[in-house]
Design a protein around this motif. Structure first.
Motif, mmCIF file in Angstrom:
data_model
loop_
_atom_site.group_PDB
_atom_site.id
_atom_site.type_symbol
_atom_site.label_atom_id
_atom_site.label_comp_id
_atom_site.label_asym_id
_atom_site.label_seq_id
_atom_site.Cartn_x
_atom_site.Cartn_y
_atom_site.Cartn_z
ATOM 1 N N PRO A 49 -13.286 14.178 -0.792
ATOM 2 C CA PRO A 49 -12.622 13.436 0.282
ATOM 3 C C PRO A 49 -11.577 12.476 -0.300
ATOM 4 O O PRO A 49 -11.850 11.766 -1.265
ATOM 5 C CB PRO A 49 -13.768 12.657 0.939
ATOM 6 N N ARG A 50 -10.402 12.470 0.258
ATOM 7 C CA ARG A 50 -9.299 11.647 -0.262
ATOM 8 C C ARG A 50 -9.021 10.418 0.622
ATOM 9 O O ARG A 50 -8.139 9.630 0.322
ATOM 10 C CB ARG A 50 -8.024 12.470 -0.362
ATOM 11 N N SER A 51 -9.779 10.255 1.691
ATOM 12 C CA SER A 51 -9.521 9.164 2.635
ATOM 13 C C SER A 51 -10.066 7.816 2.172
ATOM 14 O O SER A 51 -9.845 6.805 2.838
ATOM 15 C CB SER A 51 -10.116 9.517 3.998
ATOM 16 N N TYR A 52 -10.760 7.793 1.038
ATOM 17 C CA TYR A 52 -11.356 6.551 0.536
ATOM 18 C C TYR A 52 -11.339 6.602 -0.984
ATOM 19 O O TYR A 52 -11.747 7.595 -1.583
ATOM 20 C CB TYR A 52 -12.802 6.440 1.044
ATOM 21 N N PRO A 54 -12.946 4.595 -3.938
ATOM 22 C CA PRO A 54 -13.883 3.534 -4.296
ATOM 23 C C PRO A 54 -13.331 2.533 -5.301
ATOM 24 O O PRO A 54 -13.691 1.352 -5.265
ATOM 25 C CB PRO A 54 -15.081 4.293 -4.882
ATOM 26 N N CYS A 55 -12.440 2.968 -6.185
ATOM 27 C CA CYS A 55 -11.892 2.059 -7.195
ATOM 28 C C CYS A 55 -11.064 0.943 -6.570
ATOM 29 O O CYS A 55 -10.994 -0.159 -7.115
ATOM 30 C CB CYS A 55 -11.038 2.824 -8.195
ATOM 31 N N ASN A 56 -10.446 1.229 -5.426
ATOM 32 C CA ASN A 56 -9.552 0.260 -4.789
ATOM 33 C C ASN A 56 -10.026 -0.222 -3.423
ATOM 34 O O ASN A 56 -9.624 -1.303 -2.988
ATOM 35 C CB ASN A 56 -8.149 0.868 -4.622
ATOM 36 N N ASP A 57 -10.837 0.571 -2.722
ATOM 37 C CA ASP A 57 -11.140 0.276 -1.319
ATOM 38 C C ASP A 57 -12.431 -0.499 -1.079
ATOM 39 O O ASP A 57 -12.651 -0.974 0.034
ATOM 40 C CB ASP A 57 -11.171 1.582 -0.508
ATOM 41 N N ILE A 58 -13.283 -0.626 -2.075
ATOM 42 C CA ILE A 58 -14.495 -1.435 -1.900
ATOM 43 C C ILE A 58 -14.058 -2.897 -1.862
ATOM 44 O O ILE A 58 -13.370 -3.364 -2.774
ATOM 45 C CB ILE A 58 -15.511 -1.196 -3.033
ATOM 46 N N PRO A 59 -14.436 -3.626 -0.816
ATOM 47 C CA PRO A 59 -14.023 -5.030 -0.740
ATOM 48 C C PRO A 59 -14.522 -5.833 -1.947
ATOM 49 O O PRO A 59 -15.667 -5.689 -2.373
ATOM 50 C CB PRO A 59 -14.684 -5.521 0.553
ATOM 51 N N PRO A 184 -19.671 0.276 5.471
ATOM 52 C CA PRO A 184 -18.839 -0.215 6.586
ATOM 53 C C PRO A 184 -17.350 -0.306 6.240
ATOM 54 O O PRO A 184 -16.519 -0.362 7.150
ATOM 55 C CB PRO A 184 -19.434 -1.595 6.876
ATOM 56 N N SER A 185 -16.972 -0.276 4.962
ATOM 57 C CA SER A 185 -15.559 -0.311 4.586
ATOM 58 C C SER A 185 -14.907 1.067 4.640
ATOM 59 O O SER A 185 -13.677 1.172 4.484
ATOM 60 C CB SER A 185 -15.387 -0.921 3.190
ATOM 61 N N LEU A 186 -15.683 2.118 4.901
ATOM 62 C CA LEU A 186 -15.115 3.459 5.039
ATOM 63 C C LEU A 186 -14.317 3.531 6.344
ATOM 64 O O LEU A 186 -14.770 3.034 7.373
ATOM 65 C CB LEU A 186 -16.205 4.530 5.097
ATOM 66 N N PRO A 187 -13.153 4.155 6.321
ATOM 67 C CA PRO A 187 -12.413 4.348 7.578
ATOM 68 C C PRO A 187 -13.227 5.240 8.526
ATOM 69 O O PRO A 187 -13.941 6.139 8.081
ATOM 70 C CB PRO A 187 -11.130 5.047 7.158
ATOM 71 N N ALA A 188 -13.109 5.013 9.808
ATOM 72 C CA ALA A 188 -13.840 5.810 10.809
ATOM 73 C C ALA A 188 -13.520 7.289 10.689
ATOM 74 O O ALA A 188 -14.362 8.135 11.004
ATOM 75 C CB ALA A 188 -13.535 5.297 12.214
#
Length: 190
Positions: A49-52, A54-59, A184-188
């Motif tokens: 999956p390319r929509s998330y 983890p290296c950059n999107d985890i708050p 919860p930080s994953l896009p819907a």
């Protein structure tokens, strides 16, 4: 990074690779037999999956709350087309974890019949925790996969009992608690 931190982080990344070595039934005369008939066996998703990312999107607030530092890129390509994309972190005096997107689906992980597989939901998404190592240290490492479109978000956590801050806590309890903070930080749409 300390030698111990490097060792823990390397072991955490190895947890994900264990999935590659499991899932086939017994070999007979050199011909591997699938564990289940191929018509009913869950398949590997086409790609990670390319929509998330983890290296950059985890708050950062999540990483700080878990005292996770020493980020290392942990991308891997495995046999049979299995892919992982993400990063790993170490908590000083605590666990090491890799958090990566993968084309391994929750259904495929369930079909592997890993030890102590437990299914649950996080933020409305199907999830499964598993112990994927054999031997005396099986409970030191836990993997949680959370459903995403085209695969899953995988938390591979290793927590030896010698870790001063987290060693007395079950590795799957830690992995699930971390997943509950991150998911919860994953896009819907992910």
């Amino acid at each position: 990074m300390t030698s111990r931190g490097s060792t823990l982080l390397g072991a955490a990344f190895a947890v994900g690779a264990v999935v590659l070595l499991s899932g086939c039934g017994p070999s007979t005369g050199g011909d591997a037999k699938p564990a289940t008939p191929t018509s009913t066996r869950p398949s590997l998703a086409e790609g990670v999956p390319r929509s998330y990312n983890p290296c950059n999107d985890i708050p950062q607030s999540v990483l700080d709350s878990e005292k996770l530092g020493m980020k290392i890129v942990a991308n891997n390509d495995g046999d049979g087309g299995v892919e992982w994309r993400g990063c790993g972190w170490v908590r000083p005096n605590g666990y090491a974890v890799s958090i990566r997107t993968t084309n391994l689906t929750v259904d495929l992980i369930r079909s592997r019949n890993f030890a102590e597989a437990t299914e649950f939901t996080i933020a409305g998404r199907r999830a499964i925790s598993t112990l994927q190592f054999d031997g005396p240290h099986i409970k030191e490492a836990c993997t949680v996969n959370v459903e995403m479109k085209g695969g899953s978000l995988e938390f591979s956590l290793i927590n030896p009992p010698s870790n001063r801050d987290t060693g007395s806590t079950d590795s799957c309890v830690l992995a699930r608690a971390l997943a509950e903070k991150v998911v919860p930080s994953l896009p819907a749409t992910a």
